[in-house]
Design a protein around this motif. Sequence first.
Motif, PDB file in Angstrom:
ATOM      1  N   GLN A   1      50.776   9.318  26.418  1.00  0.00           N
ATOM      2  CA  GLN A   1      51.364   8.290  25.569  1.00  0.00           C
ATOM      3  C   GLN A   1      51.813   8.895  24.244  1.00  0.00           C
ATOM      4  O   GLN A   1      51.027   9.527  23.538  1.00  0.00           O
ATOM      5  CB  GLN A   1      50.365   7.159  25.298  1.00  0.00           C
ATOM      6  CG  GLN A   1      50.941   6.042  24.441  1.00  0.00           C
ATOM      7  CD  GLN A   1      49.982   4.876  24.291  1.00  0.00           C
ATOM      8  OE1 GLN A   1      48.932   4.847  24.916  1.00  0.00           O
ATOM      9  NE2 GLN A   1      50.346   3.922  23.468  1.00  0.00           N
ATOM     10  N   LEU A   2      53.080   8.698  23.912  1.00  0.00           N
ATOM     11  CA  LEU A   2      53.646   9.116  22.640  1.00  0.00           C
ATOM     12  C   LEU A   2      54.220   7.878  21.950  1.00  0.00           C
ATOM     13  O   LEU A   2      54.767   6.989  22.601  1.00  0.00           O
ATOM     14  CB  LEU A   2      54.760  10.149  22.842  1.00  0.00           C
ATOM     15  CG  LEU A   2      54.361  11.471  23.502  1.00  0.00           C
ATOM     16  CD1 LEU A   2      55.603  12.338  23.710  1.00  0.00           C
ATOM     17  CD2 LEU A   2      53.355  12.214  22.635  1.00  0.00           C
ATOM     18  N   ARG A   3      54.098   7.825  20.635  1.00  0.00           N
ATOM     19  CA  ARG A   3      54.613   6.691  19.882  1.00  0.00           C
ATOM     20  C   ARG A   3      55.824   7.133  19.066  1.00  0.00           C
ATOM     21  O   ARG A   3      55.785   8.144  18.385  1.00  0.00           O
ATOM     22  CB  ARG A   3      53.544   6.131  18.946  1.00  0.00           C
ATOM     23  CG  ARG A   3      53.969   4.826  18.267  1.00  0.00           C
ATOM     24  CD  ARG A   3      52.814   4.221  17.494  1.00  0.00           C
ATOM     25  NE  ARG A   3      52.428   5.051  16.374  1.00  0.00           N
ATOM     26  CZ  ARG A   3      51.315   4.856  15.644  1.00  0.00           C
ATOM     27  NH1 ARG A   3      50.491   3.880  15.958  1.00  0.00           N
ATOM     28  NH2 ARG A   3      51.039   5.648  14.627  1.00  0.00           N
ATOM     29  N   ILE A   4      56.876   6.339  19.159  1.00  0.00           N
ATOM     30  CA  ILE A   4      58.111   6.638  18.431  1.00  0.00           C
ATOM     31  C   ILE A   4      58.313   5.575  17.362  1.00  0.00           C
ATOM     32  O   ILE A   4      58.300   4.384  17.656  1.00  0.00           O
ATOM     33  CB  ILE A   4      59.308   6.671  19.397  1.00  0.00           C
ATOM     34  CG1 ILE A   4      59.113   7.787  20.423  1.00  0.00           C
ATOM     35  CG2 ILE A   4      60.611   6.863  18.632  1.00  0.00           C
ATOM     36  CD1 ILE A   4      60.106   7.751  21.541  1.00  0.00           C
ATOM     37  N   GLU A   5      58.465   6.009  16.110  1.00  0.00           N
ATOM     38  CA  GLU A   5      58.644   5.091  14.994  1.00  0.00           C
ATOM     39  C   GLU A   5      59.932   5.428  14.254  1.00  0.00           C
ATOM     40  O   GLU A   5      60.230   6.593  14.019  1.00  0.00           O
ATOM     41  CB  GLU A   5      57.466   5.184  14.007  1.00  0.00           C
ATOM     42  CG  GLU A   5      56.150   4.693  14.578  1.00  0.00           C
ATOM     43  CD  GLU A   5      55.034   4.771  13.548  1.00  0.00           C
ATOM     44  OE1 GLU A   5      55.281   5.327  12.456  1.00  0.00           O
ATOM     45  OE2 GLU A   5      53.929   4.308  13.845  1.00  0.00           O
TER      46      GLU A   5
ATOM     47  N   TYR B   1      65.561   2.552  24.483  1.00  0.00           N
ATOM     48  CA  TYR B   1      65.011   1.537  23.607  1.00  0.00           C
ATOM     49  C   TYR B   1      66.159   0.677  23.083  1.00  0.00           C
ATOM     50  O   TYR B   1      66.953   1.147  22.266  1.00  0.00           O
ATOM     51  CB  TYR B   1      64.280   2.187  22.434  1.00  0.00           C
ATOM     52  CG  TYR B   1      63.015   2.901  22.847  1.00  0.00           C
ATOM     53  CD1 TYR B   1      61.763   2.298  22.710  1.00  0.00           C
ATOM     54  CD2 TYR B   1      63.100   4.173  23.398  1.00  0.00           C
ATOM     55  CE1 TYR B   1      60.628   2.976  23.097  1.00  0.00           C
ATOM     56  CE2 TYR B   1      61.943   4.849  23.786  1.00  0.00           C
ATOM     57  CZ  TYR B   1      60.718   4.243  23.636  1.00  0.00           C
ATOM     58  OH  TYR B   1      59.580   4.893  24.024  1.00  0.00           O
TER      59      TYR B   1
ATOM     60  N   LEU C   1      58.102  11.075  15.810  1.00  0.00           N
ATOM     61  CA  LEU C   1      57.330  11.108  17.048  1.00  0.00           C
ATOM     62  C   LEU C   1      55.869  11.326  16.688  1.00  0.00           C
ATOM     63  O   LEU C   1      55.547  12.240  15.935  1.00  0.00           O
ATOM     64  CB  LEU C   1      57.824  12.241  17.955  1.00  0.00           C
ATOM     65  CG  LEU C   1      57.192  12.341  19.347  1.00  0.00           C
ATOM     66  CD1 LEU C   1      57.585  11.152  20.206  1.00  0.00           C
ATOM     67  CD2 LEU C   1      57.615  13.646  20.020  1.00  0.00           C
ATOM     68  N   LYS C   2      54.990  10.465  17.170  1.00  0.00           N
ATOM     69  CA  LYS C   2      53.562  10.597  16.888  1.00  0.00           C
ATOM     70  C   LYS C   2      52.773  10.653  18.195  1.00  0.00           C
ATOM     71  O   LYS C   2      52.921   9.771  19.042  1.00  0.00           O
ATOM     72  CB  LYS C   2      53.093   9.427  16.026  1.00  0.00           C
ATOM     73  CG  LYS C   2      53.710   9.422  14.632  1.00  0.00           C
ATOM     74  CD  LYS C   2      53.072   8.366  13.758  1.00  0.00           C
ATOM     75  CE  LYS C   2      53.632   8.438  12.333  1.00  0.00           C
ATOM     76  NZ  LYS C   2      53.006   7.447  11.450  1.00  0.00           N
TER      77      LYS C   2
END
Length: 355
Positions: free
Chosen positions: A309-313, A350, A294-295
């Motif tokens: 806004q959170l980015r999931i990688e 997702y 989680l970024k």
Amino acid sequence: MPGGVWALALALMLLDPGNAQECSPGGHRVLQNPHRSVHFDSLHLQQSATQDLICDHSLAAGWYRFLIFDRPAEMPTKCVEMNHCGTQAPIWLSLRESETLPAPGEIKQLTACATWQFLLSTTKDCCLFQIPVFVRNCGQFFVYLLQPTQGCMGYCAEAISDAKSHPCSSDEIEVEGDCVRQLSASLTPPPPGRPEVVVELIESRVFCRCAFDVPPTNNSVGFIIAWSRLSSQEVKEELKQETTVRAYSLLELDGINLRLGDRIFCMASIFFLKKPHVKSLAIESQEFFAGIKLKPELSTISEDGRAYQLRIESTIPVVCSKFSELDPECKISLKLKTVNQDLVFFWSVYPCRSW
């Protein structure tokens, strides 16, 4: 090859000894698996890569030439210990008393032997199984008329060079067919480039691959590759160690030995095949995290009506069957909870890709 066909092949060759078609490039096949070297220890293959064991029971009958790392090679003429040459029962060429290899242009029938030692026995039998082999001297190299073995045995090879006809000088020794100075021969191999852990998908199974660059060297080399992960106590736990002639190693993300969320490392060193005890410095990879990140990792989200806004990688592929791409169960579900209670107020789905 049935006995009648084998005898007919020999008769035809003896009738026309000058027409050695098997010496031409199209007259023979090449066996060049480096595992066939008499210096290769097969024990680690039996423990971690049984699919790579050499079993010549499926070898097509015909003429063959041996190469080891693109160097000319011959079948050894001395007993080879068990668990060498990439197999359990190595096959070598037995020269009985008064027998010799054929002179240039000649062909001879000789006997190949398979070494074996029965369980609980204290002695080995260097010639428990015998196989007839025809050998043709093509001048610059030998070719061998081989037949499939009865069980999981493997034909051995030993690298040769011009050093056979031009002996090494007093300050040189022979290493893998080359004359090298004793000083340089005693040096350790150069270390590999820094290993890198990447993810690879093989037949819908997820593997981590440890790969590295190999510096140039005049000697044939092998590699020792060790995998480890960081425990919850920040202590490295070894997962696997492999001795191989390939400049990479695979470790499956099977959920048991290697799991989602693991922090993984691999370490590699180089050794001389002829002198396995002479090893290079071991080089370790950077940490690889196998899982979903989680970024930014830490973020404060308030119920103030604003959008955050959170980015999931994901560092690994999430595998779905090709038949389940539209299946609602093939997904990654994430949920956010409040600090004080388990009330879910955000739900994100997702869909997974098929790989």
